[in-house]
Design a protein around this motif. Structure first.
Motif, short mmCIF file in Angstrom:
data_model
loop_
_atom_site.label_atom_id
_atom_site.label_comp_id
_atom_site.label_asym_id
_atom_site.label_seq_id
_atom_site.Cartn_x
_atom_site.Cartn_y
_atom_site.Cartn_z
N ASN A 54 -6.29 -60.29 -49.86
CA ASN A 54 -4.75 -59.90 -50.00
C ASN A 54 -3.96 -59.91 -48.63
N THR A 89 0.59 -65.18 -49.60
CA THR A 89 1.18 -64.74 -50.74
C THR A 89 0.24 -63.47 -51.40
N SER A 136 -2.81 -63.08 -52.00
CA SER A 136 -3.88 -63.45 -53.10
C SER A 136 -4.64 -64.65 -52.57
N ASN A 167 0.16 -64.46 -59.25
CA ASN A 167 -0.18 -64.81 -57.88
C ASN A 167 -0.57 -66.24 -57.90
N LYS A 227 6.28 -59.57 -58.47
CA LYS A 227 5.82 -61.00 -58.40
C LYS A 227 6.94 -62.21 -58.94
N GLY A 252 -3.70 -59.60 -63.81
CA GLY A 252 -4.23 -60.97 -63.09
C GLY A 252 -5.17 -61.53 -63.73
N GLY A 302 -6.60 -59.75 -54.42
CA GLY A 302 -4.90 -59.81 -54.40
C GLY A 302 -4.54 -58.34 -54.41
N ASN A 326 -0.78 -57.82 -54.60
CA ASN A 326 0.46 -57.81 -55.19
C ASN A 326 0.64 -56.67 -56.44
#
Length: 410
Positions: free
Chosen positions: A51, A55, A57, A86, A114, A236, A309, A311
């Protein structure tokens, strides 16, 4: 289960070549022990913090390796990808860096954070379709019509070898592991990690983790038709169809795939937030969710987790934290039947305060049919120290001759 490599599988040397390509471009994320998670679960946990990529991810690894494989003519034609977020951000970010035009198809259910992040990286974003399968069809049509190169989120050898670089870093930077718990969507992440790990550290069990709502890889390995659907916190990895190549890799190199509930995923997201002080989206927390769901299986083991990730929508993260406080009875809601006369609310507040409770919300009702005509009810949400403290507060109110009923968590 291990077996002979398939000719189409990326090899360890392919993954090492990918590591050389991304060296100095992507962040070599830390792989660190997590003592507080270890105390929570009974396993010795080490976390790979993907993370922390730009970005947020792991997807940057595979996306960059794929883009670097393109010819100059392919770069001029541009790329098209589909993703719940992602992979979209990863392709958009590195395409922008490399001067490659990018179109990204994202489902309507993609979290707003996102979508906006992908647009911010300069991509042409098309928000269409309710599922990733529909988005893949739309992206395929765009590729056919424009000549853009299709960048698959998981079923591509370059993407898979890029994701496999995570395992190289975990093996180099951490202690020998009994197990790695890897979130599974389409299978690209676990595919690359499994190839590298089973080659370099065959004693380490590679265990995939899916949400119960989307058991695609588990069903494919069992030769059954997986029933997929529902609104998952782990969007995801909410994938209905795993890749053909990634499935074959899983058959050769993955030891097991387990399923976790949405509640376990919520608990894992909250544990990362409150214990590790780090953001994990639902998919990123799936590995920890598997340990929380079945702690006896991993007790005493040295386990590597990939926090793949971070996000997550901030409002959703806040909601999860409040829900977990309610589950642990550190926030409780009670309904109190009271006489409708002056001073009663002050007495209730004083009683709760004397017990050390903190009142968060109060709702006063006079017209409920379940309340006596000369009475009223008060719904009070209280912050407590836990179950025993909550019971102490309820008992103190009942000692003041109030009828107290515990309500569902707020």
């Amino acid at each position: 289960m291990t077996g002979s490599p398939h000719p189409a599988f990326p090899t360890l040397e392919d993954i090492r070549d990918a590591a050389r390509q991304i060296d100095g471009v992507l962040i070599r994320t830390p792989f660190l022990p997590a003592p507080r998670l270890s105390r929570l679960t009974g396993a010795e946990i080490h976390v790979k913090y993907e993370n922390l990529q730009v970005t947020s991810s792991f997807k940057e690894r595979g996306a960059l390796v794929k883009l670097l494989s393109l010819s100059e003519e392919e770069r001029r034609r541009g790329v098209v990808a589909m993703s719940a977020g992602n992979h979209a951000q990863a392709v958009a970010y590195h395409a922008q860096r490399l001067g490659i035009p990018a179109t990204i198809v994202m489902p309507k259910t993609t979290p707003f954070v996102k979508v906006e992040a992908t647009k911010a990286f300069g991509a042409n974003v098309v928000v269409e379709g309710e599922t990733l399968a529909i988005c893949q069809q739309i992206a395929g049509t765009i590729a056919d019509e424009t000549g853009a190169v299709w960048v698959h989120p998981y079923d591509d050898p370059h993407v898979i070898r890029g994701q496999g670089t995570i395992a190289l870093e975990m093996i180099a930077d951490g202690p020998p592991l009994d197990s790695m718990l890897i979130p599974v969507g389409g299978g690209g992440l676990i595919g690359g990690i499994a190839i590298a790990s089973k080659t370099l550290a065959p004693q380490t069990q590679i265990i995939g983790v899916e949400t119960e709502l989307y058991p695609s890889m588990r069903a494919a390995l069992d030769g059954t038709e997986g029933v997929c659907g529902g609104n998952s916190l782990a969007e995801g990895i909410a994938v209905k169809n795993v890749g053909k190549l990634t499935l074959e890799i899983a058959r050769h190199f993955v030891d097991d795939v387990v399923l976790v509930t949405e509640t376990s995923i919520e608990r894992a997201v909250n544990a990362y937030l409150t214990l590790q002080k780090t953001m994990a989206e639902g998919a990123g927390a799936a590995g920890l969710a598997a340990i929380l769901a079945d702690p006896d299986r991993f007790r005493g083991q040295r386990v590597g987790l990939v926090l793949c990730g971070g996000n997550i929508d901030p409002r959703l993260a806040a909601s999860i934290m409040v829900r977990e406080l309610a589950r642990s009875e550190r926030i409780v809601a009670v309904r109190i039947i009271i006489p409708d006369q002056p001073g009663v609310l002050a007495d209730i507040a004083a009683t709760i305060g004397a017990c050390g409770g903190n009142i968060l919300e109060v709702f006063h009702h006079r017209n409920l049919l379940t309340v006596p005509a000369k009475g009223a009810s008060v719904d009070v949400t209280i912050e407590t120290h836990g179950p025993e403290h909550a019971s102490e507060i309820s008992a103190a109110l009942e000692a003041r001759n109030y009828t107290v009923t515990r309500m569902a968590p707020p």
